[in-house]
Design a protein around this motif. Structure first.
Motif, PDB file in Angstrom:
ATOM      1  N   LEU A   1       8.322   8.468  -4.042  1.00 38.29           N
ATOM      2  CA  LEU A   1       6.944   8.690  -3.579  1.00 38.29           C
ATOM      3  C   LEU A   1       6.932   9.427  -2.250  1.00 38.29           C
TER       4      LEU A   1
ATOM      5  N   THR B   1       5.990  14.495  -9.791  1.00 37.58           N
ATOM      6  CA  THR B   1       5.908  15.112  -8.459  1.00 37.58           C
ATOM      7  C   THR B   1       6.949  16.206  -8.254  1.00 37.58           C
TER       8      THR B   1
ATOM      9  N   ASP C   1       0.874  -1.173   0.000  1.00 36.49           N
ATOM     10  CA  ASP C   1       0.000   0.000   0.000  1.00 36.49           C
ATOM     11  C   ASP C   1       0.916   1.229   0.000  1.00 36.49           C
ATOM     12  N   GLU C   2       1.301   1.641  -1.218  1.00 32.15           N
ATOM     13  CA  GLU C   2       2.350   2.657  -1.358  1.00 32.15           C
ATOM     14  C   GLU C   2       1.918   3.995  -0.765  1.00 32.15           C
ATOM     15  N   GLU C   3       0.639   4.345  -0.961  1.00 31.95           N
ATOM     16  CA  GLU C   3       0.156   5.632  -0.448  1.00 31.95           C
ATOM     17  C   GLU C   3       0.209   5.683   1.062  1.00 31.95           C
TER      18      GLU C   3
ATOM     19  N   ALA D   1       3.862   5.867   2.237  1.00 38.78           N
ATOM     20  CA  ALA D   1       4.452   7.197   2.052  1.00 38.78           C
ATOM     21  C   ALA D   1       3.890   8.184   3.074  1.00 38.78           C
ATOM     22  N   ALA D   2       2.594   8.055   3.358  1.00 43.95           N
ATOM     23  CA  ALA D   2       1.955   8.992   4.295  1.00 43.95           C
ATOM     24  C   ALA D   2       2.479   8.785   5.717  1.00 43.95           C
TER      25      ALA D   2
END
Ligand SMILES: Nc1ncnc2c1ncn2[C@@H]1O[C@H](COP(=O)(O)OP(=O)(O)O)[C@@H](O)[C@H]1O
Ligand SMILES: [Mg+2]
Length: 170
Positions: free
Chosen positions: A73, A122, A51-53, A56-57
């Motif tokens: 990311l 980005t 779960d890359e998002e 990163a978060a």
């Protein structure tokens, strides 16, 4: 300042990160922080689904280098994209024991500039440095990276064209 070191598998991230570490720099291996965010295995692609998002978060920014193919990311201040000519990358990945399909998938992604394109989605170009590890040995790449972090090596991206690999299977 957080500097990401990203690139297709086999481009030399871990090797160069090891050199930076041995020179006394702070280096985080992104792959060692994804554990809690692994959703499962992707057996067809012989890889883990992350779960890359969420990863990163949840990442706490560091003052130093972050190495890994997902580093771009993260909210980096600057990003280094390591590159390698696809046919040479194939040789490196075969030597690592990757299966044929995985070798081909990564070499094609490298030929298509996938990680560079993701990075430039980005980051402004003036925050990005591309290094061709086909021709630049690890120690020199580490020198360029510390120079880029210090502002003595200028940003540079978009100089490599490996589309011939896709057209001719080079
Ligand atoms: N600049 C370089 N020049 C030549 N070979 C390299 C270079 N950087 C790495 N390699 C070789 O490529 C292979 C993959 O390097 P590695 O650091 O594990 O890549 P990554 O962490 O990006 O997957 C290793 O065999 C390594 O010795
Ligand atoms: Mg590695």
């Amino acid at each position: 300042m957080m500097i990401g070191i990203t690139g297709t598998p086999g481009t030399g991230k871990s090797t160069i990160a090891g050199i930076l570490e041995s020179r006394g720099h702070m280096v985080v291996r992104a792959g060692e922080t994804v554990g809690p965010f692994v959703l499962g295995d992707d057996p067809a692609r012989d890889t883990k689904i992350v779960d890359e998002e969420a990863w990163a978060a949840a990442f706490t920014p560091v003052d130093g280098f972050v190495e890994g193919h997902l580093a771009h990311l993260l909210p980096c201040d600057r990003v280094v994209v390591l590159r390698c000519r696809p046919d040479v990358l194939e040789t490196r990945l075969v030597a690592r024991g990757y299966a044929g399909a995985k070798v081909r998938e990564n070499a094609e992604a490298e030929a298509l500039d996938v990680i560079l394109v993701e990075t430039l989605e980005t980051f402004e170009r003036d925050r990005v440095l591309e290094i061709d590890t086909t021709t630049v040995p690890p120690n020199e790449a580490a020198d360029l990276i510390t120079g880029f972090a210090a502002g003595t090596v200028p940003p540079s991206s978009g100089s490599f064209d490996w589309s011939a690999y896709l057209l001719e299977g080079l």
